[in-house]
Write an enzyme that holds these catalytic residues in place. Structure first.
Site, PDB file in Angstrom:
ATOM      1  N   GLY B 127      28.974  -6.003 -49.092  1.00 30.99           N
ATOM      2  CA  GLY B 127      30.068  -6.048 -48.124  1.00 30.99           C
ATOM      3  C   GLY B 127      29.791  -5.171 -46.918  1.00 30.99           C
ATOM      4  O   GLY B 127      30.220  -4.017 -46.862  1.00 30.99           O
ATOM      5  N   TYR B 128      29.053  -5.711 -45.974  1.00 30.56           N
ATOM      6  CA  TYR B 128      28.699  -4.962 -44.765  1.00 30.56           C
ATOM      7  C   TYR B 128      29.408  -5.535 -43.535  1.00 30.56           C
ATOM      8  O   TYR B 128      30.291  -4.931 -42.970  1.00 30.56           O
ATOM      9  CB  TYR B 128      27.188  -5.020 -44.538  1.00 30.56           C
ATOM     10  CG  TYR B 128      26.390  -3.951 -45.240  1.00 30.56           C
ATOM     11  CD1 TYR B 128      26.828  -3.390 -46.438  1.00 30.56           C
ATOM     12  CD2 TYR B 128      25.181  -3.503 -44.714  1.00 30.56           C
ATOM     13  CE1 TYR B 128      26.086  -2.414 -47.084  1.00 30.56           C
ATOM     14  CE2 TYR B 128      24.433  -2.535 -45.354  1.00 30.56           C
ATOM     15  CZ  TYR B 128      24.882  -1.994 -46.533  1.00 30.56           C
ATOM     16  OH  TYR B 128      24.144  -1.036 -47.156  1.00 30.56           O
ATOM     17  N   THR B 161      27.293 -13.294 -49.065  1.00 34.08           N
ATOM     18  CA  THR B 161      26.496 -14.275 -49.795  1.00 34.08           C
ATOM     19  C   THR B 161      26.883 -14.267 -51.269  1.00 34.08           C
ATOM     20  O   THR B 161      26.890 -13.211 -51.908  1.00 34.08           O
ATOM     21  CB  THR B 161      25.005 -13.943 -49.639  1.00 34.08           C
ATOM     22  OG1 THR B 161      24.676 -13.998 -48.247  1.00 34.08           O
ATOM     23  CG2 THR B 161      24.130 -14.937 -50.392  1.00 34.08           C
ATOM     24  N   GLU B 244      13.972  -2.512 -48.799  1.00 31.69           N
ATOM     25  CA  GLU B 244      13.338  -3.773 -49.206  1.00 31.69           C
ATOM     26  C   GLU B 244      12.299  -4.166 -48.169  1.00 31.69           C
ATOM     27  O   GLU B 244      12.613  -4.794 -47.174  1.00 31.69           O
ATOM     28  CB  GLU B 244      14.394  -4.854 -49.373  1.00 31.69           C
ATOM     29  CG  GLU B 244      13.889  -6.166 -49.914  1.00 31.69           C
ATOM     30  CD  GLU B 244      13.158  -6.064 -51.231  1.00 31.69           C
ATOM     31  OE1 GLU B 244      12.492  -7.035 -51.583  1.00 31.69           O
ATOM     32  OE2 GLU B 244      13.214  -5.028 -51.918  1.00 31.69           O
TER      33      GLU B 244
END
Lengths: 376, 399
Positions: B127-128, B161, B244
């Site tokens: 949740g950004y 997503t 990542e």
């Protein structure tokens, strides 16, 4: 998977970088380019003394047993200084070809002198209508009285007029574009019938048109196998591609530094140009292109010694990418410098010119896009 | 300079390949290869297979259930997974929250959340972004007001997503108003089953439901769900953004897609021969392959530096920009390859394949245009490519 240099390679890099830093500031370079041979014989002797001219050759002929990575290290540093001396012509193209395909006698007669800087080689393979098709050879070598008579024309021979020996491709069998029937000959440039017309090229380097009129050489002038010269010629030119890719990376690196510095200092509208996002993003594009070009230049230097199809694929990919990245870096650097970027007195457009010339050498983007696809 | 993999690396590659060969369910493989939609069960099924082998979290430290592999081995692992067309590993728990909890979480948070992330028993969402905070993430407005032993959360997150699959969501929320807007942001874990949360689907340009908008209305979140200090959210977000890395370029996936272009273009006809023989198409493909090669070797350079213990910094931005440019170009060439048959639009075929029905045009064509439209997102998400160029110009070039 390791992209690092060995300790020896790091020392080599430091030493060439230092030479360029100390001896090759832009004004000195421009003065040299305007002299008669177009480079410095004294520098050439320095290269010999420092062992650079023998770096890739076997110890048996007086070399140091290095690889294409070593010559890439030298050429990348040369690129930063727009070095004019005929390292590419004599060592990377001529020397390597002779070391790969020449007879023991030919090697013993030539390579030690090349390595010591006493004599130079040049490679004469291109013909006026051949464009990049290596098999397009109309220069003929007729076998007469136990030797060969060579007649024809060669174009844009890199440092052709200052070479002591020319390596010449000539047809010994077949028609003008047949792959078989091309042979390579080692020709003393002083032989009767050899005529050179030297000229300066757009990047300040020297080229020559070469006329060969019934030039007589012995049967021992044949390099490698009769009629099968094309394969080794293509290998040598791939070696040249690895070399110019490294040199181009040096040019691009330097262009990027120069432009970045200018963007930080040049004031317009009361602020540094580099404070505009439109400029920042263009600089970021240049950075990315330069780094990716560097990756492929390393790949090219390593893959030049692999099996033919793998080698062709890698070298063509690198050449295409570096042609495009070189154009981007060259054009953008000029644009971002503004009016001053279009002047002869500034170093920036001279890097642009060298990068443009590099794209034309050994096959341009379009040519190598085709060769790349053909390696499937 | 040694650009080949070592014998040990090759042996490792063979081991990974053999494992996938023996354990990857064929019906899943068919779905992925056809570019069909995968559901929650598909992802979880594959992740549990990797978990059972102990390979689900190669980047995690061994004590938390990682593999202890070198960066090169992790790279090979990712290459093999992609080459075999396995479903992507959903990153939110394993690649994102996991490392955050190990770095900033309390012991009890680690004990509570990490095992279920590892076993894929909890599905996490991120949740950004918010409707008013995209590239300018720090302007986010979702508020978490401290009230005794809990926070009261109000606001909305967007582009979430698989939010509709999620059991939990990790959020950046505003816990205080500060002059520097980055300062008042905190990192909060929220149970998606809490009262006051609703999820609304967003249908993307490819006709699919993958992303959502999540609404928070007076949601009570226990204070123990705060990760790190109050106000440390931005620091954690930056840590996470940089975490990542090795796969950010997506080289293996793009190599797989280039093979797909060649398969499809090899079957498509143009002027009496295969499209692959068409010079104009071929040149575009060669150009793409060369861009991919440049990306691959740049990625390997970064990997080699990482393996030598160097810190990887803004190079990741280069890999993101160039990686997504290559991916998007691939989707363009795929659409171009099928010509007219890029046009029929059949939602059922996109989701389930043609099944018993006669395909409209070649059976591989239906998914290509939707994929092209959808993949425009890649240069927008994860910090848009413009943001990446800002990072390069500041962090590398000093502008």
């Amino acid at each position: 998977m390791d992209f690092s240099f060995t300790e020896e390679q790091q020392m080599l890099k430091d030493s060439v970088d230092r030479f360029v830093q100390n001896e090759y500031d832009f004004d000195a370079r421009q003065k040299l380019a305007a002299t008669d041979p177009g480079y410095s014989e004294a520098h050439w002797q320095t290269f010999a003394e420092l062992g650079w001219l023998g770096i890739t050759f076997a110890e048996s002929v007086g070399g140091y047993g290095g690889s294409a990575v070593d010559s890439a290290i030298i050429l990348e540093a040369f690129g930063r200084g727009l070095v004019l001396e005929p390292f590419l012509a004599s060592v990377v193209l001529g020397g390597n070809l002779l070391a790969r395909a020449g007879s023991a006698e030919q090697q013993a007669a030539c390579l030690p002198q090349v390595i010591e800087g006493q004599k130079k080689l040049a490679l004469a393979y291109f013909e006026p209508e051949a464009r990049y098709e290596l098999s397009h050879v109309t220069t003929r070598a007729e076998f007469v009285d136990g030797g060969y008579l060579i007649t024809g024309r060669k174009g844009v021979v890199l440092h052709g007029a200052t070479a002591d020996w020319l390596i010449v491709s000539a047809r010994t069998a077949g028609g003008p574009r047949d792959v078989a029937g091309v042979s390579l000959f080692l020709v003393d440039a002083a032989t009767a019938g050899v005529e050179t017309r030297p000229y300066r090229m757009v990047d300040g380097l020297m080229g020559a048109e070469l006329g060969l009129s019934r030039v007589r050489v012995g049967s021992d002038a044949l390099i490698g196998e009769l009629d099968l010269g094309l394969e080794v010629l293509e290998w040598a030119l791939d070696y040249g591609i690895a070399g110019v890719c490294a040199e181009a990376v040096g040019c691009m690196d330097r262009l990027q530094e120069l432009t970045l510095e200018y963007m930080k200092t040049r004031q317009q509208f009361g602020v540094a140009l580099g404070s505009f996002q439109v400029v920042q993003h263009r600089m970021a594009e240049m950075f990315m292109a330069c780094e990716q070009a560097r990756s492929l230049a390393y790949m090219a230097a390593v893959k030049v010694d692999s099996a033919p199809q793998e080698r062709r694929r890698a070298l063509s990919a690198a050449k295409v990418y570096i042609g495009q990245a070189g154009r981007l870096l060259g054009q953008e650097s000029v644009q971002l410098h503004g009016g001053i970027g279009c002047t002869d007195e500034l170093n920036v457009p001279h890097y642009f010119k060298r990068l443009t010339a590099i794209n034309a050498w050994f096959g341009d983007e379009s040519y190598h896009l085709g060769r790349f696809a053909g390696t499937e | 300079m040694e650009l080949n993999f070592t014998a040990e690396d090759q042996a490792f590659r063979a081991e990974v390949r053999d494992f996938i060969e023996a354990n990857y369910p064929i019906e899943l493989k068919r779905k992925v290869e056809a570019g069909l939609e995968l559901g929650k069960d598909d992802y979880v099924r594959w992740q549990k297979i990797l978990h059972a082998k102990g390979w689900i979290a190669p980047k995690w430290p061994v004590e938390f259930g990682g593999t202890g592999w070198s960066p090169t081995q992790r790279y090979i692992f990712e290459e093999e997974l992609t080459a075999a067309s396995t479903p992507r590993i959903i990153p939110f728990g394993l690649a994102m929250l996991g490392p955050v909890l190990m770095e900033y979480g309390s012991k009890s948070q680690q004990a509570r959340y990490l095992p279920d992330i590892l076993s894929s028993d909890t599905w996490w969402a991120q949740g950004y972004s918010e409707p008013g905070a995209g590239s300018d993430l720090a302007s986010l407005k979702t508020r978490a007001e401290p009230q005794g032993d809990h926070y009261l959360v109000n606001g909305s997150k967007i582009w979430t997503t698989y939010g509709h699959y999620a059991d939990w969501i990790f959020c950046l929320v505003r816990t205080s108003q500060e002059e520097k807007k980055q300062k008042g942001i905190s990192f909060l874990l929220i149970d998606m089953n809490d009262p006051g949360i609703s999820v609304a689907p967003i249908i993307t340009a490819d006709g699919k439901h993958v992303v959502n908008q999540v609404f928070f209305e007076d949601v009570r979140v226990p204070k123990e769900n705060l990760v790190g200090e109050e106000g440390a959210g931005w620091t954690i977000a930056k840590f996470l953004l940089g975490h990542e890395r090795t796969n950010i370029a997506g080289v293996a996936a793009s190599k797989r897609q280039v093979l797909r272009i060649k398969e499809i273009a090899g079957r498509e006809q143009s002027g009496g021969r295969s499209l692959l023989q068409d010079q104009r198409y071929r040149d575009k493909l060669s150009q793409l392959e060369i861009e991919l090669l440049a990306l691959e070797y740049t990625n390997l350079r970064v990997l080699s530096a990482e393996a030598a213990g160097q810190q990887i910094g803004p190079e990741a931005s280069l890999l993101k920009v160039k990686g997504t440019e290559v991916q998007q170009r691939i989707t363009e060439l795929l659409v171009e390859a099928v010509g007219y048959y890029a046009l029929p639009y059949d939602l059922d075929a996109l989701r389930f394949g043609w099944q018993e029905r006669e395909p409209i045009g070649p059976d591989y064509a239906a998914v290509l245009a939707p994929h092209y439209f959808d993949w425009r997102k890649s240069s927008i998400y994860g910090g848009s490519n413009e943001i990446q160029k800002n990072i390069i110009s500041k962090a590398v070039l000093g502008l």
